[in-house]
Design a protein around this motif. Structure first.
Motif, short mmCIF file in Angstrom:
data_model
loop_
_atom_site.label_atom_id
_atom_site.label_comp_id
_atom_site.label_asym_id
_atom_site.label_seq_id
_atom_site.Cartn_x
_atom_site.Cartn_y
_atom_site.Cartn_z
N ALA A 7 1.20 -1.58 0.05
CA ALA A 7 0.54 -0.54 0.03
C ALA A 7 0.84 1.27 -0.29
N ILE A 8 0.29 2.44 -0.83
CA ILE A 8 0.90 3.91 -0.73
C ILE A 8 -0.10 4.49 -0.36
N ILE A 9 0.27 5.48 0.62
CA ILE A 9 -0.49 6.67 1.42
C ILE A 9 0.57 7.45 -0.12
N LYS A 10 -0.76 7.95 -0.20
CA LYS A 10 0.10 9.09 -1.73
C LYS A 10 -0.05 10.75 -1.32
N PRO A 11 1.04 11.06 -1.61
CA PRO A 11 1.30 12.37 -1.56
C PRO A 11 0.37 13.74 -1.14
N ASP A 12 -0.80 13.25 -1.81
CA ASP A 12 -2.02 14.17 -1.69
C ASP A 12 -2.01 13.76 -0.37
N ALA A 13 -2.47 13.46 -0.12
CA ALA A 13 -3.46 12.08 1.72
C ALA A 13 -1.94 12.59 2.21
N VAL A 14 -1.03 12.31 1.69
CA VAL A 14 0.08 13.04 3.62
C VAL A 14 -0.31 14.61 3.28
N LYS A 15 -0.36 15.17 2.09
CA LYS A 15 -0.52 16.75 2.74
C LYS A 15 -1.54 17.17 2.87
N MET A 105 -13.46 7.96 0.84
CA MET A 105 -13.15 9.35 1.97
C MET A 105 -12.37 10.54 2.31
N TYR A 106 -10.96 10.30 1.36
CA TYR A 106 -9.88 11.22 1.02
C TYR A 106 -9.24 11.24 -0.25
N ALA A 107 -9.43 10.59 -1.43
CA ALA A 107 -8.74 11.25 -2.04
C ALA A 107 -9.67 12.37 -3.41
N THR A 108 -9.37 12.67 -3.87
CA THR A 108 -9.67 14.17 -4.93
C THR A 108 -9.81 13.63 -5.99
N SER A 109 -9.45 12.58 -6.58
CA SER A 109 -9.62 12.42 -7.83
C SER A 109 -9.26 11.69 -8.60
N LEU A 110 -8.78 11.67 -9.60
CA LEU A 110 -8.27 10.01 -10.77
C LEU A 110 -6.95 9.56 -10.31
N GLY A 111 -6.41 10.85 -10.30
CA GLY A 111 -5.12 10.91 -10.52
C GLY A 111 -4.77 11.22 -9.33
N GLU A 112 -5.18 11.91 -8.06
CA GLU A 112 -4.92 11.92 -7.02
C GLU A 112 -6.03 11.49 -6.08
N ASN A 113 -5.95 10.03 -6.08
CA ASN A 113 -6.69 9.06 -4.74
C ASN A 113 -6.32 8.71 -3.98
N ALA A 114 -5.25 9.20 -2.98
CA ALA A 114 -4.62 8.96 -2.20
C ALA A 114 -4.24 8.35 -1.29
N VAL A 115 -4.52 6.93 -1.96
CA VAL A 115 -3.69 5.64 -1.70
C VAL A 115 -3.72 4.81 -2.37
N HIS A 116 -2.70 3.75 -2.56
CA HIS A 116 -2.08 2.59 -4.04
C HIS A 116 -2.77 1.43 -3.54
N GLY A 117 -2.98 0.12 -4.16
CA GLY A 117 -3.09 -1.15 -3.53
C GLY A 117 -3.24 -2.05 -4.69
N SER A 118 -1.85 -3.05 -3.78
CA SER A 118 -1.55 -3.98 -5.36
C SER A 118 -2.68 -4.41 -6.33
N ASP A 119 -2.26 -5.00 -7.47
CA ASP A 119 -3.52 -5.56 -8.51
C ASP A 119 -3.23 -7.09 -8.19
N SER A 120 -2.65 -7.55 -7.89
CA SER A 120 -2.34 -9.00 -7.79
C SER A 120 -1.02 -9.25 -6.71
N ASN A 121 -1.43 -11.15 -6.23
CA ASN A 121 -0.69 -11.53 -5.51
C ASN A 121 1.31 -11.93 -6.15
N GLU A 122 1.31 -11.52 -7.23
CA GLU A 122 2.17 -11.62 -8.36
C GLU A 122 2.99 -10.33 -7.77
N ASN A 123 1.91 -8.91 -8.22
CA ASN A 123 2.38 -7.49 -7.96
C ASN A 123 2.61 -7.54 -7.06
N SER A 124 2.10 -7.51 -5.61
CA SER A 124 1.86 -7.48 -4.75
C SER A 124 3.76 -8.12 -3.83
N ALA A 125 4.47 -9.13 -4.30
CA ALA A 125 5.28 -9.38 -3.83
C ALA A 125 6.11 -8.60 -4.84
#
Ligand code: CMP
Length: 141
Positions: A7-15, A105-125
């Motif tokens: 997971a990433i808490i993206k720059p918009d959410a941190v700011k 709750m916390y995102a404002t747009s498609l580009g600045e969408n607060a968080v990231h999550g892996s889309d598969s087990n392969e990519n999470s690793a």
């Protein structure tokens, strides 16, 4: 690795000072944090991390944004972590996200969408390995 996600808490959410609320949400939804770090990605790091999107029209905007300020990178553990985290964060575009999800709750747009999550087990690793060594994941010690 099947019960881990990245997971990433993206720059918009941190700011916007949402880091604490989002970490609280992570813990309330029973994800275990295996590792977490505040980091400010360089453009090269953002381009490497999002390499899968290279060539797409939003790649430059995405990598500029992700290297524009600090973000939290986290390795999370839960049964079916990838799917569970994607449910918790909601649709990529916050306009389509369900009530109660992090992006709603916390995102404002498609580009600045607060968080990231892996889309598969392969990519999470791959994504966990991009930021953390095995020794940094508490379950591995
Ligand atoms: P994320 O889950 O981090 O994965 C890739 C990111 O690209 C995505 O969230 C969005 O923030 C961003 N993005 C920007 N434009 C688009 C788009 N048109 N389609 C998909 N993702 C986009």
């Amino acid at each position: 690795m099947t019960n881990r996600t990245f997971a990433i808490i993206k720059p918009d959410a941190v700011k916007n000072n949402y880091s604490g609320n989002i970490i609280d949400h992570i813990l309330k939804f029973n994800f275990k944090i295996l590792a977490a770090r505040l980091t400010h990605m360089t453009l090269a790091q953002a381009e490497g991390f999002y390499g899968i999107h290279k060539g797409k029209p939003f790649f430059e905007e995405l990598t500029n944004f992700m290297s524009s300020g600090p973000c939290w990178v986290l390795a999370l553990e839960k049964e079916n972590a990838v799917e569970e985290w994607r449910k918790t964060i909601g649709a990529t575009n916050p306009a389509d996200a369900d009530e109660g999800t992090i992006r709603k709750m916390y995102a404002t747009s498609l580009g600045e969408n607060a968080v990231h999550g892996s889309d598969s087990n392969e990519n999470s690793a791959i994504e966990i390995g991009f930021f953390f060594s095995d020794a940094e994941l508490i379950a591995c010690q």
